[in-house]
Write an enzyme that holds these catalytic residues in place. Structure first.
Site, short mmCIF file in Angstrom:
data_model
loop_
_atom_site.label_atom_id
_atom_site.label_comp_id
_atom_site.label_asym_id
_atom_site.label_seq_id
_atom_site.Cartn_x
_atom_site.Cartn_y
_atom_site.Cartn_z
N ASP A 1 140.11 -61.53 27.30
CA ASP A 1 140.80 -60.16 27.65
C ASP A 1 141.83 -60.34 29.23
O ASP A 1 140.78 -60.58 29.80
CB ASP A 1 140.05 -59.02 27.58
CG ASP A 1 140.88 -57.76 27.50
OD1 ASP A 1 141.67 -57.84 26.85
OD2 ASP A 1 140.26 -56.81 27.77
N TYR B 1 144.28 -58.72 32.12
CA TYR B 1 144.57 -57.48 33.17
C TYR B 1 145.80 -57.56 33.62
O TYR B 1 145.96 -57.45 34.85
CB TYR B 1 143.37 -57.65 34.36
CG TYR B 1 143.20 -56.39 35.06
CD1 TYR B 1 142.87 -55.24 34.50
CD2 TYR B 1 142.95 -56.55 36.23
CE1 TYR B 1 142.45 -54.15 35.39
CE2 TYR B 1 142.58 -55.48 37.42
CZ TYR B 1 142.42 -54.08 36.45
OH TYR B 1 142.08 -53.18 37.55
N HIS C 1 148.33 -50.31 35.45
CA HIS C 1 147.06 -50.11 35.14
C HIS C 1 145.93 -50.53 35.98
O HIS C 1 145.22 -49.91 36.51
CB HIS C 1 146.88 -50.83 33.61
CG HIS C 1 145.12 -50.88 33.62
ND1 HIS C 1 144.65 -49.43 32.99
CD2 HIS C 1 144.04 -51.85 33.41
CE1 HIS C 1 143.24 -49.81 32.99
NE2 HIS C 1 143.02 -51.14 33.08
N GLU D 1 141.24 -48.80 25.36
CA GLU D 1 142.03 -49.60 26.02
C GLU D 1 143.20 -50.17 24.72
O GLU D 1 142.69 -50.75 24.16
CB GLU D 1 141.65 -50.93 26.77
CG GLU D 1 140.81 -50.40 27.75
CD GLU D 1 140.29 -51.70 28.79
OE1 GLU D 1 140.71 -52.72 28.38
OE2 GLU D 1 139.83 -51.49 30.17
N GLU E 1 146.07 -52.23 23.81
CA GLU E 1 146.39 -53.66 24.30
C GLU E 1 147.14 -54.38 23.07
O GLU E 1 147.17 -53.96 21.90
CB GLU E 1 145.17 -54.39 24.53
CG GLU E 1 144.37 -53.76 25.44
CD GLU E 1 143.29 -54.74 26.14
OE1 GLU E 1 143.35 -55.93 25.77
OE2 GLU E 1 142.31 -54.25 26.58
N ASP F 1 140.29 -52.30 22.98
CA ASP F 1 139.03 -53.04 23.62
C ASP F 1 138.24 -51.81 24.28
O ASP F 1 138.54 -51.54 25.47
CB ASP F 1 139.76 -54.05 24.61
CG ASP F 1 138.57 -54.79 25.37
OD1 ASP F 1 137.54 -55.26 24.38
OD2 ASP F 1 138.54 -55.12 26.40
N ARG G 1 132.77 -47.38 30.62
CA ARG G 1 133.11 -47.17 32.12
C ARG G 1 131.93 -47.19 33.01
O ARG G 1 131.91 -47.75 34.03
CB ARG G 1 134.21 -46.22 32.42
CG ARG G 1 135.35 -46.21 31.65
CD ARG G 1 136.13 -47.67 31.79
NE ARG G 1 137.38 -47.62 31.35
CZ ARG G 1 138.35 -48.66 31.29
NH1 ARG G 1 137.87 -49.69 31.79
NH2 ARG G 1 139.53 -48.43 30.57
N GLN H 1 130.05 -50.34 32.84
CA GLN H 1 130.83 -51.53 33.25
C GLN H 1 130.98 -51.43 34.89
O GLN H 1 130.70 -52.25 35.62
CB GLN H 1 132.38 -51.28 33.01
CG GLN H 1 133.31 -52.28 33.56
CD GLN H 1 134.55 -52.14 32.88
OE1 GLN H 1 134.90 -51.04 32.24
NE2 GLN H 1 135.49 -52.73 33.68
N TYR I 1 129.52 -54.86 36.61
CA TYR I 1 130.44 -55.85 36.98
C TYR I 1 130.73 -56.74 37.94
O TYR I 1 131.25 -57.80 38.29
CB TYR I 1 131.78 -55.07 36.58
CG TYR I 1 132.56 -54.41 37.73
CD1 TYR I 1 133.58 -55.23 38.58
CD2 TYR I 1 132.21 -53.40 38.20
CE1 TYR I 1 134.21 -54.80 39.35
CE2 TYR I 1 133.15 -52.83 39.33
CZ TYR I 1 133.77 -53.41 39.99
OH TYR I 1 134.30 -52.80 41.00
N LYS J 1 131.77 -54.03 27.76
CA LYS J 1 132.84 -54.47 27.14
C LYS J 1 132.32 -54.85 25.66
O LYS J 1 133.33 -55.06 24.77
CB LYS J 1 133.72 -55.34 27.77
CG LYS J 1 134.33 -54.78 28.79
CD LYS J 1 135.66 -53.93 28.81
CE LYS J 1 136.48 -53.62 30.12
NZ LYS J 1 137.93 -53.01 29.40
N THR K 1 135.41 -54.49 19.99
CA THR K 1 136.76 -54.67 20.04
C THR K 1 137.52 -54.59 18.70
O THR K 1 137.21 -55.38 17.82
CB THR K 1 137.21 -56.13 20.76
OG1 THR K 1 136.31 -56.00 21.90
CG2 THR K 1 138.45 -56.00 21.23
N GLU L 1 142.56 -43.34 33.15
CA GLU L 1 143.87 -43.19 33.80
C GLU L 1 144.36 -41.81 33.37
O GLU L 1 144.89 -40.95 34.23
CB GLU L 1 145.00 -44.08 33.47
CG GLU L 1 144.47 -45.62 33.76
CD GLU L 1 145.45 -46.57 33.39
OE1 GLU L 1 146.67 -46.96 33.96
OE2 GLU L 1 145.35 -47.00 32.22
#
Length: 411
Positions: A123, A125, A130, A195, A197, A229, A233, A236, A240, A249, A253, A356
């Site tokens: 995946d 970014y 974003h 997410e 995508e 995905d 949060r 994560q 991370y 994550k 998916t 977001e």
């Protein structure tokens, strides 16, 4: 609504997203015939491909004979083009109507499956908007983009075993998180997110130690699909640093059931945004045909449209992602899936994630029914769909990927 003039016997509306210009591949079964098999969507029908190919083009039969798209993906670009050309001819020439008629299944009667065996999952970014939004939230007062962001497509290796087909329930994950008071707890995620995508499906493999150049993108990538995905949060955020996403994550998916061939997206190709930092030669696409894509997504939460992300503004293209993915000599395998990362546009209503849209939970999102969301609640259903422009004013549909949130500990 008018019908496609080249295939009046199919009665497919000219603006149908699964018209003759699209012809996406998937895997389906029916109650009458529960065996999974390869199909091509045309309007509100699915062409059962294997028996038709055995009858009309037996040389190509091995590529579509399996219970998945795996053999077709592995067959390579020449076979991809031959199968697509043959199917297009059969579906646009009325003289084939008798031979095809018995093998056209109403889509409403079909059960759709995960279309291919996922070998590896990566995946990226790739959306500057974003990455900038998240940088502003998490690093206020600093440059929102990390120093490397415009030099290379940032990504992480995901978990292929938890890539699931559209419609599969998503169990709320549990994990460690750090509470506002500094305490460390374990439990169900409270900040479960989406997410939106675009996924790229690899067909032809590559040799270990041989990077795949930008110009060879279409020799290895068969087509595209939609990806959600799902992201926890809170899990994560705690895990991370310093190695990146892991349990926040890897729980699920979701991918759409239809894979749209790259050949269907010729008219959707656009130049990517202007690059403001010089690129190293292996990523420099300034002298190659562009692989930006004019794909327009729609995100619905419990039936309410909450966002319309656009892919044409993505800083990094699918070709650049592939070139970087293999730059160290990593080999490609048939069935590899790599995704773009969250697709977000310049406007607030083009943001492809709830973190977001609600600005980290500080600005709850109000739905049309009067309810509000910051992150996903149990029972919420998310549906992501997309279209792209086709030749001659046609519409290329990518279908949809959907998933519903199930309580922690349930399936």
């Amino acid at each position: 609504m008018t019908t496609v003039s080249a295939a009046p016997w199919l009665d497919v509306p000219a603006d149908h997203p699964f018209g003759v210009a699209t012809l996406p591949y998937g895997v389906f079964s029916t109650a009458a015939d529960p065996v999974a098999r390869v199909g091509v969507a045309i309007g509100e029908l699915i062409l059962d491909l294997a028996p038709v190919v055995r009858l009309l083009a037996p040389r190509l039969a091995p590529a579509v004979a399996g219970p998945s798209l795996d053999a077709l993906l592995a067959a390579g670009p020449r076979t991809w083009a031959e199968v697509r050309a043959a199917v297009t001819t059969w579906l646009t020439d009325p003289s084939f109507s008798d031979q095809l008629g018995a093998h056209l299944v109403p889509a409403r009667d079909a059960v759709l499956h995960l279309p291919f065996t996922v070998a590896d999952y990566v995946d990226f970014y790739a959306s500057e908007q974003h990455a900038t939004n998240l940088g502003r939230m998490f690093r206020p007062g600093q440059d929102p983009l990390t120093p490397n962001w415009k030099h290379l497509p940032i990504g992480y290796h995901g978990r292929a075993g938890t890539v699931v087909g559209s419609g599969t329930g998503v169990v709320r994950p549990s994990g460690q998180r750090r509470e506002p008071d500094g305490g460390i707890t374990f439990g169900p995620s409270r900040r479960l997110d989406i997410e939106a995508e675009l996924g790229f499906v690899v067909g032809a493999p590559s040799r270990l130690g041989r990077p795949v150049e930008l110009t060879r993108f279409a020799e290895h990538v068969f087509g595209v699909c939609l990806v959600n995905d799902w992201s926890a949060r809170d899990i994560q955020a705690w895990e991370y640093v310093p190695l990146g996403p892991f349990l926040g994550k890897s729980f699920a998916t979701s991918v759409s059931p239809w894979v749209v061939p790259l050949a269907a997206l010729d008219a959707a190709r656009v130049a990517p945004p202007e690059r403001t930092v010089p690129l190293l030669p292996y990523l420099d696409d300034s002298r190659t045909p562009p692989w930006g894509l004019d794909v327009r997504l729609e995100v619905r939460l419990n039936g309410h449209v909450v966002s319309r992300p656009v892919f044409d503004g993505m800083y990094w293209t699918g070709a650049q992602m592939l070139a970087h993915l293999t730059a160290n000599g990593a080999s490609l395998r048939t069935g590899d899936l790599y995704a773009s990362g969250t697709i977000s546009g310049a406007r607030p209503d083009q943001r492809g994630s709830l973190i977001e849209l609600s600005w980290g939970g500080a600005e709850p999102l109000r739905l049309a029914d009067g309810t509000t969301r910051t992150f996903l609640e149990d029972g919420d259903e998310v549906v992501i769909s997309a279209v792209a422009p086709g030749a001659g004013g046609t519409v290329i549909g990518l279908g949809e990927v959907r998933g519903r949130i199930l309580p922690a500990g349930r399936d």
